[in-house]
Design an enzyme around this catalytic site. Structure first.
Site, PDB file in Angstrom:
ATOM      1  N   LYS A   1       0.844  -1.164   0.002  1.00  0.00           N
ATOM      2  CA  LYS A   1       0.088   0.088   0.102  1.00  0.00           C
ATOM      3  C   LYS A   1       0.866   1.266  -0.122  1.00  0.00           C
ATOM      4  O   LYS A   1       0.623   2.222  -1.006  1.00  0.00           O
ATOM      5  CB  LYS A   1      -0.920  -0.168   1.383  1.00  0.00           C
ATOM      6  CG  LYS A   1      -1.967   1.067   1.104  1.00  0.00           C
ATOM      7  CD  LYS A   1      -2.968   0.639   2.187  1.00  0.00           C
ATOM      8  CE  LYS A   1      -4.187   1.479   2.208  1.00  0.00           C
ATOM      9  NZ  LYS A   1      -5.248   1.519   3.036  1.00  0.00           N
TER      10      LYS A   1
ATOM     11  N   GLU B   1       9.524  -5.807   4.465  1.00  0.00           N
ATOM     12  CA  GLU B   1       9.637  -7.185   3.793  1.00  0.00           C
ATOM     13  C   GLU B   1       9.599  -7.039   2.727  1.00  0.00           C
ATOM     14  O   GLU B   1      10.231  -7.635   1.734  1.00  0.00           O
ATOM     15  CB  GLU B   1       8.273  -7.935   4.438  1.00  0.00           C
ATOM     16  CG  GLU B   1       8.517  -8.311   6.175  1.00  0.00           C
ATOM     17  CD  GLU B   1       7.582  -7.483   7.057  1.00  0.00           C
ATOM     18  OE1 GLU B   1       7.433  -7.827   7.987  1.00  0.00           O
ATOM     19  OE2 GLU B   1       7.488  -6.123   6.509  1.00  0.00           O
TER      20      GLU B   1
ATOM     21  N   GLY C   1      -5.885  -3.129   3.895  1.00  0.00           N
ATOM     22  CA  GLY C   1      -5.231  -4.167   3.193  1.00  0.00           C
ATOM     23  C   GLY C   1      -6.024  -5.413   3.478  1.00  0.00           C
ATOM     24  O   GLY C   1      -5.983  -6.288   2.497  1.00  0.00           O
ATOM     25  N   ARG C   2      -6.603  -5.771   4.370  1.00  0.00           N
ATOM     26  CA  ARG C   2      -7.398  -7.100   4.719  1.00  0.00           C
ATOM     27  C   ARG C   2      -8.542  -7.180   3.766  1.00  0.00           C
ATOM     28  O   ARG C   2      -9.269  -8.001   4.016  1.00  0.00           O
ATOM     29  CB  ARG C   2      -7.435  -7.324   6.066  1.00  0.00           C
ATOM     30  CG  ARG C   2      -8.181  -6.447   7.080  1.00  0.00           C
ATOM     31  CD  ARG C   2      -8.112  -6.492   8.322  1.00  0.00           C
ATOM     32  NE  ARG C   2      -8.898  -5.405   9.282  1.00  0.00           N
ATOM     33  CZ  ARG C   2      -7.966  -4.032   9.433  1.00  0.00           C
ATOM     34  NH1 ARG C   2      -6.588  -3.913   8.955  1.00  0.00           N
ATOM     35  NH2 ARG C   2      -8.760  -3.337  10.170  1.00  0.00           N
TER      36      ARG C   2
ATOM     37  N   GLU D   1      -7.218  -8.609  13.333  1.00  0.00           N
ATOM     38  CA  GLU D   1      -6.676  -7.294  12.989  1.00  0.00           C
ATOM     39  C   GLU D   1      -7.920  -6.246  12.956  1.00  0.00           C
ATOM     40  O   GLU D   1      -7.526  -5.187  13.399  1.00  0.00           O
ATOM     41  CB  GLU D   1      -5.834  -7.299  11.724  1.00  0.00           C
ATOM     42  CG  GLU D   1      -5.183  -6.054  11.586  1.00  0.00           C
ATOM     43  CD  GLU D   1      -4.147  -6.161  10.401  1.00  0.00           C
ATOM     44  OE1 GLU D   1      -3.068  -6.499  10.664  1.00  0.00           O
ATOM     45  OE2 GLU D   1      -4.506  -5.605   9.357  1.00  0.00           O
TER      46      GLU D   1
ATOM     47  N   HIS E   1      -7.017 -35.484  13.777  1.00  0.00           N
ATOM     48  CA  HIS E   1      -5.865 -36.300  14.663  1.00  0.00           C
ATOM     49  C   HIS E   1      -4.727 -35.583  15.172  1.00  0.00           C
ATOM     50  O   HIS E   1      -3.875 -36.007  15.474  1.00  0.00           O
ATOM     51  CB  HIS E   1      -5.286 -37.228  13.353  1.00  0.00           C
ATOM     52  CG  HIS E   1      -6.365 -38.237  12.745  1.00  0.00           C
ATOM     53  ND1 HIS E   1      -6.346 -39.396  13.382  1.00  0.00           N
ATOM     54  CD2 HIS E   1      -6.990 -37.958  11.817  1.00  0.00           C
ATOM     55  CE1 HIS E   1      -7.389 -40.134  12.447  1.00  0.00           C
ATOM     56  NE2 HIS E   1      -7.888 -39.329  11.601  1.00  0.00           N
TER      57      HIS E   1
ATOM     58  N   LYS F   1       7.137  -2.987  14.267  1.00  0.00           N
ATOM     59  CA  LYS F   1       7.830  -2.615  13.074  1.00  0.00           C
ATOM     60  C   LYS F   1       8.619  -1.340  13.500  1.00  0.00           C
ATOM     61  O   LYS F   1       9.813  -1.358  13.080  1.00  0.00           O
ATOM     62  CB  LYS F   1       6.764  -2.081  11.857  1.00  0.00           C
ATOM     63  CG  LYS F   1       5.956  -3.133  11.475  1.00  0.00           C
ATOM     64  CD  LYS F   1       4.977  -2.512  10.598  1.00  0.00           C
ATOM     65  CE  LYS F   1       4.086  -3.585   9.645  1.00  0.00           C
ATOM     66  NZ  LYS F   1       3.264  -2.801   8.621  1.00  0.00           N
TER      67      LYS F   1
END
Length: 500
Positions: free
Chosen positions: A189, A195, A243-244, A329, A360, A469
């Site tokens: 964005k 990253e 973003g999400r 978030e 399991h 961050k």
């Protein structure tokens, strides 16, 4: 903020009442406590409320005036007041209001989508065989999940995802790929995400330049400048889409490459179907509102601190990961919009996995552990693979787990006794298609918004991810031996790292 005290009397009245007793008192609940929207069917019959309690939950919805709240969202009014923004992710896929701001957003999104379609066609017609999508958080989880769920067995383009700053992740993604037939999309964005910038540099160096680099950003000038990407290969996103909530935008470029542009548009159509349902349907038969009210019942009235999503379709294995960000978030807040502390619990911990594997691993704790974890079971009625017996076995396990958790089983041997009383919602898709997945994801988005209104919190900011961050950036000089850390524990850890 909502007062849940009025609901507590219903919880006290129903305490210890198991699903079989609720069905005995109200046999019709098996079919009537269910809702369908197009290809999505959801049964709430195994939740721990009866009709009286559900009526009280609907009264809560009425007090919140959710219909007006959804209208504000769709119109593009300021629903993110801490950042002074609209949240117009619905305008990326539907045009359900005459408000000018939403109309403008819809038109702008359609124009970008047309550009994206042309880029998809160009890449499909080129010598490129593989795409690496670089992003993190909302720039990765949505595209990764949808691409994995809907990718054809023989895709025109193979799409790979790189998010983690760990160099081992880049090394593994690039292993076996040919830089001469690979392109990369850098999605950020702000184009300031550590990253993505570091991984983007790895890709640019590996590709030998920016000839096959593409970008998606709300800061296209910085994207072009940082990686020398021409404007024709930079697609915009906007600050009115978090973003999400952004997979429906140009952030979905990797989805369109993975599943085809027509299927990407069908994904948007499925979401638009749910948008129309949520905006126009009364609360009593509104699927997103029912899901939200059920979540509030389990969290604030019954006090359950975790929520599980179990997908009985391997193609949906990444849905729990995606929903973790969407829900936690959005709802992981401890102050109200006005800055005062909330006086109730907010979001539970969301987690999950894919059946039958998870049966399991952790289902032992779900059946016989001391903590009750409400679940969403998600399954598909029709399978696309040729293995009919396997699909029948999968569905039998899906139905059996929900039944066993709800009903339990008594035994003279306490080690073989199942308490039951574990609530779940069963969500069945007619088949896993772009339309059904789009509708399912949009349902969760709208449920999140309704829950935020009940708690008086902002579902559209995410300041909680910033502090770590900032500290990480500040520690870079210390890790290089150029400075000392302010925190003594961090400094001791740095000394261990440097000496080893």
């Amino acid at each position: 903020m909502t007062n849940f005290d009025a609901l507590q009397s219903h919880a006290n009245r129903l305490r210890g009442t198991r699903a079989p007793a609720l069905l005995e008192q109200d046999p019709a609940r098996a079919s009537e406590l269910a809702l369908r929207v197009g290809p999505v069917y959801a049964s709430f019959a195994r939740q721990g409320y009866d009709r009286q309690a559900l009526d009280a939950l609907h009264a809560l919805a009425s007090d919140l005036d959710l219909k007006a709240a959804y209208q504000r969202l769709f119109r593009g009014e300021i629903v993110n007041p801490t950042e002074g923004r609209s949240a117009l992710h619905t305008a990326l896929r539907s045009n359900l209001t005459d408000a000018q701001v939403a109309q403008d957003a819809y038109a702008e999104a359609a124009g970008v989508r047309e550009r994206m379609g042309k880029l998809v066609a160009e890449l499909e017609a080129s010598e490129v065989t593989d795409i690496v999508s670089v992003g993190i958080g909302g720039s990765d989880l949505g595209p990764r999940h949808v691409s994995d769920a809907l990718r054809p067995l023989q895709p025109k383009l193979r799409v790979h995802f790189l998010s983690n700053v760990d160099g081992a992740a880049a090394q593994r993604v690039l292993a076996g790929l040919n830089p001469a037939t690979t392109a990369a999309i850098l999605i950020s964005k702000t184009f300031g995400t550590q990253e993505t910038l570091l991984n983007g540099k790895i890709l640019a160096d590996w590709l030998g330049g920016s000839e096959r680099l593409y970008a998606v950003s709300a800061n296209p000038e910085r994207a072009a400048k940082t990686f020398d990407i021409p404007d024709a290969r930079v697609l915009p996103m906007w600050d009115w889409v978090g973003g999400r909530y952004s997979l429906w935008s140009a952030v979905g470029f990797p989805i369109a490459l993975a599943i085809g542009f027509d299927n990407f548009c069908a994904l948007l159509d499925g979401a638009a179907l749910m948008d129309q349902h949520v905006l126009e349907t009364p609360a009593e038969s509104n699927l997103a509102i029912r899901h939200a009210l059920t979540a509030l019942w389990n969290r604030n009235v019954l006090g359950h601190a975790a929520h599980g999503v179990m997908t009985y379709d391997q193609r949906l294995a990444l849905l729990p990961n995606y929903l973790q960000q969407l829900v936690m978030e959005s709802l992981g807040k401890s102050v109200r919009i006005d800055g005062t502390p909330v006086d109730c619990e907010t979001v539970p911990v969301w987690w999950g996995g894919a059946g039958t594997d998870v049966q399991h691993s952790f289902f032992q704790a779900l059946h016989q552990g001391t903590q009750i974890v409400p679940l969403d079971f998600v399954g598909t009625i029709h399978n696309d693979d040729p293995y009919a017996e396997n699909h029948i076995a999968l569905l039998s396990n899906l139905l059996a787990q929900s039944e066993a958790l709800a009903n339990g089983q008594s035994s003279d041997d306490p080690h073989r006794s199942y308490a039951g009383g574990r609530p779940s919602t069963m969500i069945l898709l007619d088949a896993l298609t772009p339309q059904s997945l789009g509708a399912l994801i949009a349902m969760y988005e709208h449920s999140v918004y309704a829950q935020s209104l009940a708690w008086g919190i902002n579902a559209f900011d995410q300041f909680g991810v910033e502090l770590g961050k900032q500290l990480a950036n500040g520690l870079l000089p210390a890790l290089k031996g150029q400075a000392q850390a302010d925190d003594p524990v961090t400094q001791a850890l740095l000394e261990q790292i440097r000496t080893r």
